[in-house]
Structure formats: structure tokens, C-alpha cells
Design an enzyme around this catalytic site. Structure first.
Site, short mmCIF file in Angstrom:
data_model
loop_
_atom_site.label_atom_id
_atom_site.label_comp_id
_atom_site.label_asym_id
_atom_site.label_seq_id
_atom_site.Cartn_x
_atom_site.Cartn_y
_atom_site.Cartn_z
N ALA A 266 0.85 -1.18 0.00
CA ALA A 266 0.00 0.00 0.00
C ALA A 266 0.89 1.23 0.00
CB ALA A 266 -0.91 0.01 1.22
N ASN A 269 0.11 8.05 0.38
CA ASN A 269 -0.11 9.38 -0.19
C ASN A 269 -0.97 10.24 0.73
OD1 ASN A 269 0.87 8.13 -2.74
ND2 ASN A 269 -1.10 7.09 -2.61
N HIS A 301 -0.46 0.92 9.34
CA HIS A 301 0.87 1.35 8.88
C HIS A 301 0.75 2.60 7.99
CE1 HIS A 301 5.07 0.56 7.39
NE2 HIS A 301 4.60 1.21 6.34
N GLU A 302 -0.10 2.52 6.99
CA GLU A 302 -0.20 3.66 6.06
C GLU A 302 -0.78 4.88 6.78
OE1 GLU A 302 1.48 3.13 3.52
OE2 GLU A 302 1.47 0.94 3.60
N HIS A 305 1.86 6.62 8.80
CA HIS A 305 2.79 7.41 7.98
C HIS A 305 2.38 8.89 7.92
CE1 HIS A 305 5.90 4.90 6.32
NE2 HIS A 305 5.10 4.11 5.62
N1 TRP Z 1 5.81 3.52 1.31
C1 TRP Z 1 5.08 2.32 1.06
C2 TRP Z 1 4.86 1.68 2.41
O1 TRP Z 1 5.74 1.22 3.05
C3 TRP Z 1 5.82 1.35 0.18
C4 TRP Z 1 5.52 1.38 -1.26
C5 TRP Z 1 4.31 1.30 -1.82
C6 TRP Z 1 6.44 1.41 -2.33
N2 TRP Z 1 4.44 1.30 -3.19
C7 TRP Z 1 5.73 1.36 -3.50
C8 TRP Z 1 7.80 1.46 -2.40
C9 TRP Z 1 6.33 1.37 -4.75
C10 TRP Z 1 8.43 1.48 -3.64
C11 TRP Z 1 7.69 1.44 -4.80
O2 TRP Z 1 3.82 1.69 2.95
ZN ZN Z 2 5.65 2.23 4.95
#
Ligand code: TRP
Ligand code: ZN
Length: 862
Positions: A266, A269, A301-302, A305
Site C-alpha cells: 500500500a 499518499n 501502517h499507512e 505514515h
Molecule cells: N511507502 C510504502 C509503504 O511502506 C511502500 C511502497 C508502496 C512502495 N508502493 C511502493 C515502495 C512502490 C516502492 C515502490 O507503505
Molecule cells: Zn511504509
């Protein structure tokens, strides 16, 4: 001799030491999307301000400018360099506009703007935004975004982006538009848009300060009924982050969209999380308990963030663990609080050992803050995520709960709205606690899993016990010599006669090569319980006997340590039987019996404790892995445990029966022990095992029981195997997430003909490499099946290489992620190692190989 013509190109190396602050800032961005799957026009206007000499450099990947304007005036005064757009600007502040045309429908890499299931969505982390428009696509350029989308209203009735919806309207050609503004400055990797035919599960959350947030989980209409669990998890996570970290949500809306085609789990954003549908959709008929837990963990988790990632982001991609390690630690804490902390810890340590330890011991080893990379997508690893979380956990252990919370408060306060570094995080912990973390910082710099040897001696007369500790750090690529690490080890002694503690628990900080700790007034022979709760992510070697390990598995008062003692006992037993060709199973059988019969233990814990370590974890203990011998030894031990405790397994199975589905920790524990018991009953070789599995398969009112039974049948020679697979397929072949399970269950089978089945399945009409979930379900799962993958004739290696060569042309990021099993050739005998190397060489010789794959293969052969 090296044939220069054929030697593949080596992608340039990006180094952490070369970091330079951006020479232009972007304060505001206006994006205008004229959306169409075949031809989307993107107009971007960037308000830029100078902070150093030099041209404005806007990254681009596969883009050609249709037009460029400076302060509203068209110009031809620009150039392209490595895909980037370079413009010499006369002043210190300008508006720069570009127009590009992109084709989402042709985007099979799933980075940038792409089509999934007829809808349009984006994935920008790490460097996908440059596939959408020209932009300084680096995480330390934070800008405010205004987004306008125009699309066909019938096909794309829903238009979403980051922040708050501002305005929308209809156009007369059947198209419509919507505008969204995000008031929080953010890096480009957090940009998102979605256009589609979606419906929402809507709810709301009132924050601690009384603001009402509108929540929406957007899915295809048919999936709406499967979103309640995710919504519940989201609200629970929002409340948890307020209570545990003092973090409130900051926008008026929070949306989640589920898509079927997604490279990872996931994406966080800002205000618009986009999810792989496997981490949103859940109902009892289609999702296992494991899936339910994973949905809640990833939703949390998301969401977490938003503070650890978005409000405070990363200065550069070398700092990735700043957001990922910390956020995994936060989601682990959240999940622990929803059920059993001990079982959660066992699961997390098991997955650390399954994925991170091998990474740290192989050619792709890197520290949690790497010094160099070629392709950043290759660094979304178990080391950055899971070892990164262990490092944060050690900080919390060393500081204690209050100082740790003071440290996170200080960090959030100091760095809110900025792009920070791992050093900023550690310095916050140091400043809030007054504890010197100078030596601890080595965890950020040094790769490899520390090894600790521990020996306990006891003077029977004087009552003094002495514990000698010694640590070593293995060399890893580019790091031959290392400094000792700071290891927080929770330690306690138990009396071998009374079974009672003979010391308080101590937190020992081992920071030199060696240390010696004395315990006074130890009146009976002590047994060592060390690294309780897995307080440090290390490998511990002790001289404890089987009897001592069995004793701890029954008497230790830390549930993780009980589990650990049992695992060590099983591991020692398996390693010994691989070496000798026959095993002495008595100690394990007795210890399993003791745990199984202990009614005070919760069933979920028991289920974890009685499971044997995996084939590959046994292999990790050996100098040269012998997959067939490990498999044989493990199956023999399973059969003995099943046979010797036949009555116990039947009782455990019957006692855990439930006549209807319920999603409570207690009910989950019962389903878990039933699956484990069924496995042991089948392993015992009893004639009615298949009938029992079939009955469970047939009567199941939930996916946990159904898949558990299917697994038992798929490992067997019973006639019911084919019938169950057909029934399962016919019932679920329209549900991609469940069909993935059908592929995976077969790829993980312990049968002798698994490889042939997997080859057949790769030609199945429902198999495709274009969908990452499906590719991982078959090819990824097969490479985890140690015995089948490591066939001595090398056919497993050839199959994986063929699949990855094909996948690299479609989706290099996903292909490169599945390479590591081939890179572990040094761990195997000469014949296997040679065949694995040959496949790596073959991959390397493929013309036009991606940067992603070149880096992984290059390092694996080095
Ligand atoms: N930041 C995302 C997470 O850890 C990870 C992630 C989602 C990602 N899609 C990606 C990393 C595409 C690299 C490429 O939740
Ligand atoms: Zn993450």
C-alpha cells in the site's frame, strides 16, 4: 577474458555522501490532468525559487515536453539530459509550465499513472512522479499542490486527489472535472490521483481535539461488503495514534482506494492512501485470519505514515528507514495491542528470521541507512523495514517507555514540516533522554546480524553465577571489519530444581566485544534465559543442553522466551539429525506434549510454539544447505510428533471446534491450533487424515478453515486432493485474491511432483505475470519452497530465471524483488551453486535488462 561487447552496462551508483541541498525550491504546483487511458495530457505549473546558482533541473522519465513556458511565455530555451529537463532561468523566482502526454494504459511497470481494472491510479514512491510530469522528484522538495482533473463522467465518475475537494462540475461533452487542494507542503512521492467507477464505504472519526474527519474506503461496487474490517481498523488506528503517540489527523478527509494491480502492499499518499486490494478486502468467506490481521496492520501502517513519513518526510532515499522502520515499529505496537503481544512478537521475529536474516547474510546485505544504491526500488527491503523497526524497538528498550515517548514528541515537534534524517531521529532520542547513543548509531551504519555467544557458569558452593558474553560481527559486502554493536539483552536465570526465577530480569547493554555479569546468591543450578522478548535482533549461541531448553519451554515466565527455547530445541534436534542421518526426537516430543497439555496457555500461543522451524531456517544454521536432507529430517520429526501425540492432536482438534465463525482473538486461536493439529494428524500417516481434512474443507464457513484443509490435502496423495482443488477453483476463480491462494497453496506443496505442477500452473489460463499479486502467488511462493526450488537438476532455478526474464520486460521492480533466492548460491553445494550462478549469468546476458535487475544480479554474482 571479458568480452567487452557483451558486458552489460552498470547503472551509475548514487551515494549518500554526495547529498546536496536542492538548488531550486518549488513552493506551489498546479497540475491539470486531461485524463484518458490512451492519452492523458498533463499540464504543470511550478512556482520555483532559487537557492543556489545553476539551471533548474526537472526530473523526467520517458517524457517529452510538448511545450515549455516561463512566466507564461513559451520558450525553446531548454535541453534534455538523462531524461531530465534543464532550463537556465534568468531570475530567482519564476513560474515554469510544461505540458506532456502520457499513456497510462501502456504503463505495465505500475509506476506513475497507470490503469488497473478499468480505473486510473498513481504510484509515485520512490521515483514515479517523474513518469507523470517534469519535476524535481526528490523527497526534500516540498510544495503545495492544486490538482484539476477532467475525465469522461460515465467511465470515471469518481475523481480523487490529495487534500480537500474544492470544486467540481460537468462539461457539455460528457466529461466532468474536479479540483483538490492539499494545504500541507509535500514531496512529489506523496502525490496521488484516482479516477474510476468506485463506491465508498463512508464513515467519520472525531479527533481528540474535536475535529470531524470524513473517511472513505473506495472500491468497485461488488467489493463494498468487504470493507468493514478495514474501516474498523482505520478508526482504531486513528484513536491508537492519539493515545499512544499523541498524534492527531490533520485534514478534513481521509480516503483509501483499493486496486488489484500494485507493486507493494500500500502507499501512504497524503490524505489519499492507495492499497493493494489484498490489504483492504476481507470477509470470512474469502479472507483468512492471517489476511484479516494483515489488513488491519497495513491500514494502520499507512495511516501512521501521516506523521512518520508525511508531516516529517525523508531528506533523501538513504534515510528511508527513518519513515519505514519507525512506522513498522508503530504498526507492530498497534497490532500487539489488538490481540496477544506475545503471539505478535513471535510472528514478527519469525518473519525477521525468514526474510531479513538471510538478506543480511547474503550478497545484498546493506545497513538500515545504506551508503550507496543503483536503483532505490531495490532498497524497499526487510532490512530497511523490519530490521529498521528492531532498531527503533531497541531504542525504546534502552530509553524506557517514558523517555522514548519524550523522544518521539521531541522528534515530531522539531522536525514537523521538514525532510529529516535518521540522525535527526537518534539525536531527538538522545536529547530527550540524556542517554549517550554514540555507539548505538553503529546500527545505522553496519550491516550483518551480530552473533552473541553466552556461557553461564555456577559455583555450587558460593552461590555465584557468572555469565560470559561475547559478540562478533560478520563481514558483509564492502564492510570487512566492524565495530562491536550496542546490544540490549534482557536476561533472567531460573533454578533448574524449583523452576522458579533465581534472579530478577536484567537489561544488559553489551557494547564491547565481551562482558561478564555476575549473579549472587544463586543457590541452585541456574538455567539461562537470554534475549527475552527478542530484545536485540541477533543470533544467540549458548551451550544450553536439550534438557535446559525443554525446561525453559515449560518454566520461563516470558512467553516469547518459552517459544524461543522450544524453537532452539527443535532446531538443535533437526540440525543433529541432518548431520547424523537419524534423529533422537524424544526431547522435542516431550516438550511439545507439555506445551500442548498446558491449559493455562492461550491456543494461539500454543499453535505457534509447537510449529517446527521452516526448512529454510534450518538451512540457515548449516554451513552448506542440504535441502533434501533437511526436508527428510523435518518430515520425520513431524511424523514422530504426530504419531507419538496422536491422542493429543485429536483432542486439541476437537476441543477447538467452533460451530460458527467469530473474529475474536479466542476464536482465531482455536482456528490456528486446529490447522496445526490437522497438519500433525496428517503427518502421522493415519489413514483417516484425508477424510478429516476433507470434512473440514467441506463444512468450513470461513477461509481459514477451508484453506487450512486444502493445504493438508494438497500435501497429500489422497484422491480428495484433486477434487478439493477443483471445487476451490470453481467456487473462487472470479475472485483474484482467492485465486492467488489457489496458486500459492500448490506452489508450497510438499509433494514430490510440486515442480511439475508449478510449471503446469505457469501455463494456466488464469496465470499472468502482468499482475504482481499473481506473479508472487506462483513464482514467488515456489522460490520459497526450499526443497522444490532447489531440485538438484537445477530445473527450479531455470524456471525462476525464465519467469524473471519475462517479468523484467513488464515490471522490473517486481521482477528484481524476486531475484534474491537465486543470489544465495554461496550457501549451497558446488553442483547447485554452479547451476544457480549459471542462471544468474544467463539473466545478465539478456539485452535490455532493467536497472533494477542489473543491480540485483550484479551484486549477486560479485
Ligand atoms: N511507502 C510504502 C509503504 O511502506 C511502500 C511502497 C508502496 C512502495 N508502493 C511502493 C515502495 C512502490 C516502492 C515502490 O507503505
Ligand atoms: Zn511504509
Amino acid at each position: 577474458m571479458v568480452d567487452a561487447m557483451r558486458s552489460p552496462s552498470v547503472p551509475p551508483v548514487i551515494r549518500r555522501a554526495d547529498y546536496r541541498a536542492p538548488s531550486w525550491a518549488v513552493t506551489d504546483v498546479a497540475l491539470d490532468f486531461d485524463l484518458d487511458p490512451r492519452r492523458t495530457v498533463v499540464c504543470a505549473t511550478l512556482s520555483v525559487t532559487r537557492s543556489a546558482d545553476g539551471p533548474l533541473r526537472l526530473d523526467g522519465d520517458g517524457l517529452t515536453p510538448a511545450s515549455v513556458a516561463i512566466d507564461g511565455r513559451m520558450t525553446d530555451d531548454w535541453r534534455l539530459e538523462d531524461g531530465a529537463l534543464l532550463i537556465d532561468l534568468p531570475g530567482d523566482a519564476h513560474d515554469v509550465s510544461t505540458e506532456v502526454v502520457i499513456e497510462p494504459q501502456a504503463n505495465t511497470q505500475l509506476m506513475g499513472l497507470y490503469a488497473s481494472g478499468g480505473n486510473l491510479c498513481t504510484q509515485c514512491e520512490a521515483e514515479g512522479f517523474r513518469r507523470i510530469t517534469f519535476f524535481p522528484d526528490r523527497p526534500d522538495v516540498l510544495a503545495r499542490y492544486r490538482v484539476r482533473m477532467t475525465a469522461d463522467k460515465a467511465r470515471f465518475p469518481v475523481l480523487l486527489s490529495n487534500g480537500d475537494p474544492m470544486a467540481s462540475g460537468d462539461l457539455d461533452d460528457g466529461r466532468h472535472w474536479a479540483e483538490w487542494h492539499d494545504p500541507f507542503p509535500k514531496p512529489s512521492y506523496l502525490f496521488a490521483l484516482v479516477a474510476g467507477d468506485l463506491v465508498a464505504n463512508r464513515s467519520h472519526f472525531v479527533t481528540a481535539s474535536g475535529r470531524e474527519v470524513q473517511l472513505g474506503i473506495w472500491v468497485r461496487p461488488a467489493d463494498l461488503a468487504k470493507t468493514d474490517h478495514a474501516m474498523h481498523a482505520l478508526k482504531t488506528a486513528m484513536a491508537w495514534d492519539e493515545r499512544v503517540y499523541g498524534r492527531e489527523y490533520d485534514l478534513d478527509v481521509f480516503n483509501i482506494v483499493a486496486v488489484d494491480d500494485f507493486n507493494f502492499g500500500a502507499m501512504e499518499n497524503k490524505g489519499l492512501n492507495i492499497f493493494n486490494s489484498r490489504y483492504i478486502l476481507a470477509d470470512p468467506d474469502t479472507a483468512t485470519d492471517y489476511d484479516y490481521d494483515a489488513v488491519a496492520a497495513v491500514v494502520a501502517h499507512e495511516y501512521f505514515h501521516n506523521w512518520s513519513g508525511n508531516r516529517i518526510t525523508c531528506r533523501d532515499w538513504f534515510q528511508l528507514s527513518l519513515k519505514e522502520g519507525f512506522t513498522v515499529f508503530r504498526d507492530q505496537g498497534f497490532s500487539a495491542d489488538q490481540g496477544s503481544p506475545a503471539v505478535k512478537r513471535i510472528e514478527d521475529v519469525r518473519s525477521l528470521r525468514a526474510s531479513q536474516f538471510p538478506e543480511d547474510a547474503g550478497p545484498l546485505a546493506h545497513s538500515i541507512r545504506p551508503d550507496a544504491y543503483q536503483e532505490i526500488s531495490n532498497f524497499y527491503t526487510a532490512t530497511i523495514y523490519n530490521k529498521g523497526a528492531e532498531v527503533v524497538r531497541m531504542l525504546s528498550t534502552i530509553l524506557g517507555p517514558q523517555a522514548f515517548r519524550a523522544g518521539t514528541d521531541l522528534y515530531f515537534d522539531r522536525f514537523d514540516g521538514t525532510a529529516a534524517t535518521c540522525e535527526d531521529f537518534v539525536a531527538s532520542m538522545e536529547d530527550a533522554s540524556g542517554i549517550d547513543l554514540t555507539a548505538f548509531r553503529r546500527w545505522y551504519a553496519q550491516a550483518g546480524t551480530p552473533r552473541v555467544s553466552a556461557t553461564l557458569s555456577h559455583e555450587a558452593g558460593g552461590g555465584r553465577a557468572t555469565l560470559s558474553l561475547h559478540q562478533t560481527m560478520p563481514p558483509t559486502p564492502g564492510q570487512p571489519d566492524k565495530e562491536p554493536m550496542v546490544l540490549p539483552l534482557r536476561i533472567k536465570l531460573f533454578g533448574s530444581e524449583t523452576g522458579q526465577p533465581v534472579s530478577d530480569e536484567q537489561l544488559v547493554l553489551l557494547s564491547d566485544d565481551s562482558a561478564s555479569i555476575t549473579f549472587e546468591a544463586v543457590t541452585e543450578r541456574p538455567v539461562l534465559s537470554i534475549n527475552r522478548g527478542f530484545s536485540a535482533p541477533v543470533i544467540v549461541e549458548t551451550d544450553r543442553s536439550s534438557a535446559d531448553l525443554a525446561f525453559l519451554s515449560a518454566h520461563d515466565d516470558d512467553p516469547f522466551a518459552r517459544y524461543e527455547a522450544m524453537q532452539q530445541l527443535m532446531l538443535d534436534t533437526l540440525v543433529a539429525s541432518v548431520a547424523s542421518g537419524r534423529g533422537d526426537h524424544r526431547a522435542v516430543v516431550d516438550a511439545v506434549a507439555g506445551t500442548l497439555r498446558d491449559d493455562r496457555l492461550d491456543r494461539a500461543f500454543v499453535a505457534e510454539a509447537v510449529l517446527l522451524p521452516s526448512d529454510s531456517f534450518v538451512g540457515d544454521q548449516m554451513a552448506v544447505v542440504d535441502p533434501q536432507a533437511i526436508f527428510a529430517a523435518r518430515e520425520a520429526l513431524r511424523a514422530d510428533i504426530g504419531h507419538a501425540l496422536a491422542g493429543d492432536w485429536r483432542r486439541a482438534y476437537a476441543d477447538a471446534y467452533a460451530d460458527r465463525f467469530d473474529y475474536t482473538p479466542d476464536a482465531k486461536g482455536k482456528r490456528r491450533i486446529r490447522t496445526v493439529a490437522l497438519g500433525y494428524i496428517a503427518a502421522s500417516g493415519t489413514v483417516d487424515a484425508a477424510a478429516l481434512a476433507w470434512a473440514q474443507f467441506d463444512a468450513a464457513d470461513n477461509m481459514t478453515d477451508r484453506q487450512g484443509a486444502l493445504m493438508a490435502l494438497v500435501n497429500s496423495d489422497a484422491d480428495e486432493r484433486i477434487a478439493a482443488l477443483d471445487i476451490f477453483y470453481n467456487r473462487y476463480h472470479h475472485n483474484p485474491l482467492v485465486l492467488d491462494k489457489w496458486f500459492t497453496t500448490q506452489a508450497l506443496s510438499t509433494r514430490d511432483d510440486t515442480f511439475d505442477m508449478v510449471v503446469d500452473l505457469s501455463g494456466h489460463r488464469d496465470f499472468t505475470l502482468a499482475n504482481p499479486n499473481r506473479a508472487r502467488a506462483l513464482v514467488g511462493a515456489f522460490s520459497m519452497n526450499q526443497r522444490a526450488f532447489h531440485r538438484v537438476d537445477g530445473a527450479g532455478y531455470r524456471f525462476l530465471a525464465d519467469q524473471l526474464i519475462a517479468l523484467d520486460r513488464i515490471n522490473p521492480q517486481t521482477a528484481a524483488k524476486m531475484l534474491p533466492p537465486l543470489g544465495r548460491w554461496r550457501r549451497f553445494d558446488a553442483a547447485r551453486a554452479e547451476r544457480m550462478r549459471a542462471e544468474l549469468e544467463r539473466i545478465l546476458s539478456v539485452p535490455g535488462l532493467s536497472k533494477d535487475m542489473l543491480e540485483q544480479v550484479g551484486k549477486s554474482l560479485a
